[in-house]
Design a protein around this motif. Structure first.
Motif, PDB file in Angstrom:
ATOM      1  N   SER A 127       0.833  -1.210   0.000  1.00  0.00           N
ATOM      2  CA  SER A 127       0.000   0.000   0.000  1.00  0.00           C
ATOM      3  C   SER A 127       0.863   1.254   0.000  1.00  0.00           C
ATOM      4  O   SER A 127       0.527   2.255  -0.651  1.00  0.00           O
ATOM      5  CB  SER A 127      -0.945  -0.004   1.205  1.00  0.00           C
ATOM      6  N   ALA A 128       1.996   1.204   0.729  1.00  0.00           N
ATOM      7  CA  ALA A 128       2.907   2.357   0.734  1.00  0.00           C
ATOM      8  C   ALA A 128       3.498   2.584  -0.651  1.00  0.00           C
ATOM      9  O   ALA A 128       3.575   3.729  -1.125  1.00  0.00           O
ATOM     10  CB  ALA A 128       4.020   2.128   1.760  1.00  0.00           C
ATOM     11  N   VAL A 129       3.902   1.501  -1.317  1.00  0.00           N
ATOM     12  CA  VAL A 129       4.462   1.626  -2.670  1.00  0.00           C
ATOM     13  C   VAL A 129       3.435   2.220  -3.631  1.00  0.00           C
ATOM     14  O   VAL A 129       3.732   3.146  -4.400  1.00  0.00           O
ATOM     15  CB  VAL A 129       4.942   0.254  -3.182  1.00  0.00           C
ATOM     16  N   VAL A 130       2.218   1.702  -3.590  1.00  0.00           N
ATOM     17  CA  VAL A 130       1.171   2.167  -4.502  1.00  0.00           C
ATOM     18  C   VAL A 130       0.836   3.630  -4.227  1.00  0.00           C
ATOM     19  O   VAL A 130       0.705   4.446  -5.158  1.00  0.00           O
ATOM     20  CB  VAL A 130      -0.087   1.287  -4.354  1.00  0.00           C
ATOM     21  N   THR A 131       0.705   3.986  -2.948  1.00  0.00           N
ATOM     22  CA  THR A 131       0.355   5.362  -2.584  1.00  0.00           C
ATOM     23  C   THR A 131       1.440   6.334  -3.017  1.00  0.00           C
ATOM     24  O   THR A 131       1.164   7.377  -3.625  1.00  0.00           O
ATOM     25  CB  THR A 131       0.130   5.480  -1.068  1.00  0.00           C
ATOM     26  N   VAL A 132       2.695   5.997  -2.706  1.00  0.00           N
ATOM     27  CA  VAL A 132       3.810   6.886  -3.048  1.00  0.00           C
ATOM     28  C   VAL A 132       3.928   7.054  -4.561  1.00  0.00           C
ATOM     29  O   VAL A 132       4.101   8.172  -5.067  1.00  0.00           O
ATOM     30  CB  VAL A 132       5.132   6.332  -2.468  1.00  0.00           C
ATOM     31  N   THR A 133       3.806   5.960  -5.294  1.00  0.00           N
ATOM     32  CA  THR A 133       3.924   6.035  -6.760  1.00  0.00           C
ATOM     33  C   THR A 133       2.821   6.903  -7.356  1.00  0.00           C
ATOM     34  O   THR A 133       3.077   7.766  -8.212  1.00  0.00           O
ATOM     35  CB  THR A 133       3.861   4.631  -7.370  1.00  0.00           C
ATOM     36  N   ALA A 134       1.582   6.681  -6.904  1.00  0.00           N
ATOM     37  CA  ALA A 134       0.452   7.446  -7.443  1.00  0.00           C
ATOM     38  C   ALA A 134       0.571   8.927  -7.105  1.00  0.00           C
ATOM     39  O   ALA A 134       0.356   9.799  -7.956  1.00  0.00           O
ATOM     40  CB  ALA A 134      -0.860   6.875  -6.913  1.00  0.00           C
ATOM     41  N   LEU A 135       0.933   9.228  -5.850  1.00  0.00           N
ATOM     42  CA  LEU A 135       1.027  10.631  -5.438  1.00  0.00           C
ATOM     43  C   LEU A 135       2.221  11.325  -6.091  1.00  0.00           C
ATOM     44  O   LEU A 135       2.145  12.514  -6.417  1.00  0.00           O
ATOM     45  CB  LEU A 135       1.134  10.728  -3.919  1.00  0.00           C
ATOM     46  N   ALA A 136       3.329  10.604  -6.278  1.00  0.00           N
ATOM     47  CA  ALA A 136       4.490  11.210  -6.934  1.00  0.00           C
ATOM     48  C   ALA A 136       4.154  11.600  -8.374  1.00  0.00           C
ATOM     49  O   ALA A 136       4.510  12.683  -8.837  1.00  0.00           O
ATOM     50  CB  ALA A 136       5.667  10.237  -6.906  1.00  0.00           C
ATOM     51  N   THR A 137       3.444  10.711  -9.076  1.00  0.00           N
ATOM     52  CA  THR A 137       3.031  11.019 -10.449  1.00  0.00           C
ATOM     53  C   THR A 137       2.068  12.198 -10.480  1.00  0.00           C
ATOM     54  O   THR A 137       2.191  13.101 -11.317  1.00  0.00           O
ATOM     55  CB  THR A 137       2.369   9.787 -11.086  1.00  0.00           C
TER      56      THR A 137
END
Length: 407
Positions: free
Chosen positions: A36-46
């Motif tokens: 969930s941390a990976v998905v959240t960080v990737t989505a928010l960074a984009t």
């Protein structure tokens, strides 16, 4: 045959996990948090990168920022060099790769209308500023070239200023006092929101730069705070910067080899800087998420080792009736992978919910990245294989006679 073995292994894995629901749930928690941390960080960074990129694009068209370079004197920074109107005129006349060039000076000042009293940014500039900065007029009009020549007391206001002073009423044609001078509002600018630098682009009043120098911030010699240029296209930005450098060095009579007494920054440089900062932050956060995934993997391995110990007799019975090492290995490996995939899927769902929630709160456009979701899912499955192999191999290598003797 292989499909049947995998199907049987999957069925046995689900049965085993179903017998220990609480333990299984705690086991997948580490994987869930990491994914969930990976998905959240990737989505928010984009989303953040797109947001800032969009703000920079709305700020100006292929913008190039020119300012005076401070020099060191006795340990203190001083700006002796002045950028002037004549620099702007030379750039406009000689730099063929520029679509527009303007200048501006700004300061904060008190603005009064009736019983309303606010402090806001006052910008003195020229008409090309609105084209370069992509400002549009919502009502009324801009001032004219004759207003610039005559230093007329006229201005245009941003939406935030209009809301503070007029509370929804049409400001066009009204008179406000800036400092000690009365100014007539010629136009209301269309809203632009916050810039990539965080300032409210609507909380400002703009006027002819001559009027600004004469009544708001007294100066002489045509001095400007900054020159803002716009390259004719993204492809000509580098060429435009070279032309600006050559023209200003010639105007400022800088000898060959001497350092420029001005600084140039382009919109592309700002985007690259933003991208580099976002990449570093993303790597740091992904590192934390990676640690969570490793911790989750260790949790899977420990639980699987406990499961192997508890089911030693079951392993012995299976081996005694014909199960081979590969069958036992596959059974426990599939069980570990299923645990990890459940955690991965739950982590993807939780991560996207968190990303959409934060995106809504921050007014960012969050779009799921399919490659990132696939990578997250594959990663969780890989963790199951890597951390589940040792317990599965231990189970497969058991001696069936010793296993059957276990109480």
């Amino acid at each position: 045959m292989k499909n049947r073995v995998l199907l049987n292994a999957f069925r046995l894995a689900m049965t085993a996990l179903g017998r220990n629901k609480t333990r299984s749930a705690l086991t997948v928690l580490g994987i869930l948090i990491g994914v969930s941390a990976v998905v959240t960080v990737t989505a928010l960074a984009t989303a953040a990168s797109e947001k800032v990129g969009g703000q920079l694009d709305s700020f100006a068209s292929n913008a190039i920022f020119i300012s005076a370079r401070p020099s060191q004197h006795g340990g203190q920074k001083r700006t002796n060099v002045r950028l002037t109107d004549n620099d702007v005129k030379s750039l406009d006349r000689e730099a063929v790769s520029l679509a527009g060039v303007t200048s501006f000076s700004n300061t904060e000042s008190q603005v009064v209308y009736a019983d309303q009293n606010i402090n806001t940014m006052i910008v003195g500039t020229t008409l090309p500023y609105f084209k370069v900065r992509k400002f549009q007029v919502a009502r009324g009009s801009l001032w004219t070239e004759s207003d610039e020549l005559l230093k007329t007391k006229v201005c245009v206001v941003g939406q935030t200023v209009a809301n503070k002073l007029f509370h929804g009423q049409d400001p066009v044609g009204r008179t406000i006092r800036i400092g000690r001078a009365p100014y007539t509002i010629a136009g209301l600018l269309a809203p632009k929101g916050n810039s990539a630098f965080g300032d409210d682009q609507d909380d400002r009043i703009m006027m002819p730069i001559g009027s600004y120098r004469a009544r708001v911030s007294f100066s002489y010699g045509g001095k400007v705070d900054q020159i803002l240029a716009s390259a004719s296209s993204e492809e000509t930005t580098s060429r435009a910067i070279s032309q600006i450098t050559a023209i200003l060095r010639a105007r400022h009579r800088l000898p060959e080899g001497a350092e420029d007494d001005f600084k140039i920054a382009s919109q592309d440089e700002l985007k690259r800087m933003e991208g580099a900062i976002a990449a570093v932050l993303s790597l740091l956060l992904l590192g934390v998420a990676g640690v969570s995934l490793v911790v989750g993997g260790v949790g899977v391995m420990n639980i699987m080792l406990v499961s192997v110990s508890e089911r030693t007799r079951e392993i012995g019975i299976r081996m005694s009736i014909g199960a081979r090492e590969n069958d036992i290995l596959t059974q426990f490996l599939v069980e570990a992978v299923v645990l990890s995939l459940i955690g991965g899927i739950a982590g993807i769902v939780l991560g996207m919910l968190a990303a959409f929630g934060l995106g809504y709160a921050l007014d960012w456009r969050v779009v799921p990245s399919v490659p990132a979701l696939v990578v997250a899912l594959v990663t969780s499955g890989t963790i199951g294989i890597c951390f589940g192999f040792l317990p599965a191999r231990r189970a497969a290598k058991m001696d069936p006679i010793d296993a059957l003797r276990t109480e």
